[in-house]
Motif scaffolding. Structure first.
Motif, PDB file in Angstrom:
ATOM      1  N   ASP A  12      -3.384  -3.156  16.260  1.00 55.77           N
ATOM      2  CA  ASP A  12      -4.457  -4.830  17.555  1.00 55.77           C
ATOM      3  C   ASP A  12      -5.590  -5.434  16.234  1.00 55.77           C
ATOM      4  N   GLU A  13      -6.326  -6.037  16.242  1.00 53.64           N
ATOM      5  CA  GLU A  13      -7.623  -6.278  15.603  1.00 53.64           C
ATOM      6  C   GLU A  13      -8.143  -6.348  14.491  1.00 53.64           C
ATOM      7  N   VAL A  14      -8.217  -4.645  14.768  1.00 53.23           N
ATOM      8  CA  VAL A  14      -8.726  -4.266  14.113  1.00 53.23           C
ATOM      9  C   VAL A  14      -7.954  -3.813  13.199  1.00 53.23           C
ATOM     10  N   THR A  15      -6.610  -3.675  13.263  1.00 50.26           N
ATOM     11  CA  THR A  15      -6.102  -2.920  12.639  1.00 50.26           C
ATOM     12  C   THR A  15      -5.352  -3.420  11.385  1.00 50.26           C
ATOM     13  N   TRP A  16      -5.217  -4.514  11.775  1.00 47.07           N
ATOM     14  CA  TRP A  16      -4.623  -5.883  10.850  1.00 47.07           C
ATOM     15  C   TRP A  16      -5.751  -6.578  10.147  1.00 47.07           C
ATOM     16  N   GLN A  17      -7.109  -6.376  11.177  1.00 42.54           N
ATOM     17  CA  GLN A  17      -8.568  -7.336   9.697  1.00 42.54           C
ATOM     18  C   GLN A  17      -8.549  -6.181   8.165  1.00 42.54           C
ATOM     19  N   LYS A  73      -4.554   7.148   8.154  1.00 41.22           N
ATOM     20  CA  LYS A  73      -5.836   6.968   6.369  1.00 41.22           C
ATOM     21  C   LYS A  73      -7.153   6.316   6.539  1.00 41.22           C
ATOM     22  N   ARG A  74      -7.300   5.458   7.503  1.00 37.39           N
ATOM     23  CA  ARG A  74      -8.042   4.100   8.033  1.00 37.39           C
ATOM     24  C   ARG A  74      -9.252   5.115   9.468  1.00 37.39           C
ATOM     25  N   GLU A  75      -8.902   5.853   9.654  1.00 41.35           N
ATOM     26  CA  GLU A  75      -9.137   6.996  10.451  1.00 41.35           C
ATOM     27  C   GLU A  75      -9.696   6.091  12.273  1.00 41.35           C
ATOM     28  N   LEU A  76      -8.358   5.642  12.467  1.00 39.90           N
ATOM     29  CA  LEU A  76      -8.378   4.668  13.568  1.00 39.90           C
ATOM     30  C   LEU A  76      -7.445   5.166  14.996  1.00 39.90           C
ATOM     31  N   PRO A  77      -7.453   4.578  15.564  1.00 36.08           N
ATOM     32  CA  PRO A  77      -6.697   5.224  17.072  1.00 36.08           C
ATOM     33  C   PRO A  77      -5.511   5.097  16.166  1.00 36.08           C
ATOM     34  N   ARG A  78      -4.413   6.126  16.875  1.00 33.70           N
ATOM     35  CA  ARG A  78      -3.484   6.060  15.998  1.00 33.70           C
ATOM     36  C   ARG A  78      -1.909   5.058  16.918  1.00 33.70           C
ATOM     37  N   THR A  79      -2.151   4.676  16.925  1.00 34.23           N
ATOM     38  CA  THR A  79      -1.619   3.918  18.266  1.00 34.23           C
ATOM     39  C   THR A  79       0.002   4.073  17.827  1.00 34.23           C
ATOM     40  N   LEU A 106       0.657  -1.115  -0.280  1.00 33.85           N
ATOM     41  CA  LEU A 106       0.346  -0.202   0.250  1.00 33.85           C
ATOM     42  C   LEU A 106       0.974   1.180  -0.004  1.00 33.85           C
ATOM     43  N   GLY A 107       2.267   0.519  -0.220  1.00 36.36           N
ATOM     44  CA  GLY A 107       2.913   2.395  -0.054  1.00 36.36           C
ATOM     45  C   GLY A 107       2.898   3.096   1.424  1.00 36.36           C
ATOM     46  N   TYR A 108       2.914   2.307   2.502  1.00 31.39           N
ATOM     47  CA  TYR A 108       3.413   3.161   3.902  1.00 31.39           C
ATOM     48  C   TYR A 108       4.902   2.379   4.176  1.00 31.39           C
ATOM     49  N   THR A 152       8.535   0.832  11.023  1.00 26.13           N
ATOM     50  CA  THR A 152       7.540  -0.058  11.223  1.00 26.13           C
ATOM     51  C   THR A 152       6.456   0.742  11.785  1.00 26.13           C
ATOM     52  N   GLY A 153       6.792   1.484  13.388  1.00 24.16           N
ATOM     53  CA  GLY A 153       5.202   2.073  13.741  1.00 24.16           C
ATOM     54  C   GLY A 153       4.964   3.393  13.393  1.00 24.16           C
ATOM     55  N   ASN A 154       5.698   3.994  12.492  1.00 23.58           N
ATOM     56  CA  ASN A 154       4.778   5.039  11.394  1.00 23.58           C
ATOM     57  C   ASN A 154       4.628   4.650  10.579  1.00 23.58           C
ATOM     58  N   ALA A 155       4.858   3.744   9.750  1.00 19.96           N
ATOM     59  CA  ALA A 155       4.229   2.884   8.879  1.00 19.96           C
ATOM     60  C   ALA A 155       2.612   3.025   9.146  1.00 19.96           C
ATOM     61  N   VAL A 156       2.863   1.800  10.474  1.00 14.99           N
ATOM     62  CA  VAL A 156       1.754   1.292  11.164  1.00 14.99           C
ATOM     63  C   VAL A 156       0.355   2.962  11.533  1.00 14.99           C
ATOM     64  N   LYS A 157       0.994   4.025  12.062  1.00 15.88           N
ATOM     65  CA  LYS A 157       0.086   4.470  12.257  1.00 15.88           C
ATOM     66  C   LYS A 157      -0.244   5.778  11.407  1.00 15.88           C
ATOM     67  N   ALA A 158       0.725   6.072   9.894  1.00 16.22           N
ATOM     68  CA  ALA A 158       0.003   6.413   8.857  1.00 16.22           C
ATOM     69  C   ALA A 158      -1.027   5.761   8.096  1.00 16.22           C
ATOM     70  N   PHE A 159      -1.050   4.353   8.055  1.00 17.17           N
ATOM     71  CA  PHE A 159      -2.119   3.442   7.790  1.00 17.17           C
ATOM     72  C   PHE A 159      -3.881   3.522   8.406  1.00 17.17           C
ATOM     73  N   GLN A 160      -3.165   3.532  10.156  1.00 12.13           N
ATOM     74  CA  GLN A 160      -4.882   3.735  10.774  1.00 12.13           C
ATOM     75  C   GLN A 160      -5.254   5.633  10.043  1.00 12.13           C
TER      76      GLN A 160
END
Length: 283
Positions: free
Chosen positions: A132-137, A122-128, A97-99, A112-120
């Motif tokens: 977690d399960e929601v982010t992974w799914q 974009k998806r309007e998820l908590p930027r932890t 996805l380019g993250y 990796t943590g920064n890439a996860v935050k950027a994905f979260q």
């Protein structure tokens, strides 16, 4: 019948009819005194505005379809410091996805943590920055299963920002985060390599060192394994070529040395590096 008796009976009849109809209080302004009717016991239910007491208190209303009851704390699947095949898959999916802009390493660090935050974000998820399960799914739903080449690409890992100690002089700048070695002279990268480190039980030491001695052909006196183009920097730990790293990639680990898998490029570096040159191992 006497006339007086007739009149008296008529008066009594009128009084009886008046009592049967009930007395109505006088209207205001009539000049008379208003008399309230006598209170009488009533069996009618109390008005709805009365506050309920005891067992009459209504139960709490059931949550509506739009009301979410607070749920349990999200279970963390992957977080900073983890190292596993699942982290490698996470990085490969983020890269689709380019993250994540480098080859998967299997280690969950700052990048990796920064890439996860950027994905979260974009998806309007908590930027932890944790998975977690929601982010992974959500990530799995948006990507495909990584291929073997995506999980372990042959291309060189992308370099991260050099440690400040690498910006002067001649230095082998080694990053555990990106799993790279950058040969730098006065802040400029001359060449770079994929590298592999020691396991949890035999970790590669971090810090600033100097090349103590070199050996073009060397065999470990402890593990009896070949260590071509060895450049020792910390009590037996060295940068050297590893045929196991070349064959198995990051499926294995060293006994503390910095393994290089490109033998040809390392041979060139071996000729350039001098005893006394700086070695920096950092995250």
């Amino acid at each position: 019948m006497k006339r007086s008796s007739v009149i008296r009976r008529a008066v009594l009849a009128v009084a009886a009819v008046t009592l049967a109809a009930g007395c109505v209080p006088e209207a205001a302004g009539s000049g008379g005194t208003r008399t309230a009717p006598p209170a009488t016991p009533s069996t009618a239910p109390a008005p709805s505005s009365a506050a309920p007491t005891g067992d009459d208190k209504p139960s709490s209303p059931a949550p509506s379809a739009t009301t979410e009851a607070p749920g349990p704390k999200a279970r963390i699947l992957m977080d900073d410091g983890d190292e596993s095949a699942r982290v490698r898959e996470l990085q490969a999916r983020l890269r689709q996805l380019g993250y994540f802009d480098r080859a998967p390493t299997g280690f969950y660090g700052t990048m990796t943590g920064n890439a996860v935050k950027a994905f979260q974000k974009k998806r309007e998820l908590p930027r932890t920055g944790s998975v977690d399960e929601v982010t992974w799914q959500k990530l799995v739903a948006m990507t495909r299963e990584p291929t073997a080449d995506e999980l372990r690409p042959a291309t060189t890992n992308k370099l991260d920002a050099p440690d400040p100690r690498c910006m002067t002089g001649r230095v082998m700048c080694i990053s555990k985060e990106s799993r790279t070695l950058a040969w730098m002279i006065d802040g400029k990268v001359v060449s770079s390599f994929d590298v592999r480190f020691g396991s949890e039980n035999t970790p590669t030491r971090e810090g600033e060192f100097k090349v103590e001695w070199k050996a073009r052909d060397w065999t470990s006196t402890i593990y009896h394994t070949p260590m071509p183009y060895a450049m020792f920097f910390s009590r037996g730990q060295a940068v050297h070529y590893s045929s196991d790293f070349a064959a198995r990639g990051y499926n294995g680990a060293s006994h503390g040395c910095v393994n290089v898998r490109d033998k040809g490029k390392l041979a060139v570096l071996f000729d350039q590096v001098k005893v006394g040159d700086k070695v920096v191992v950092h995250w």
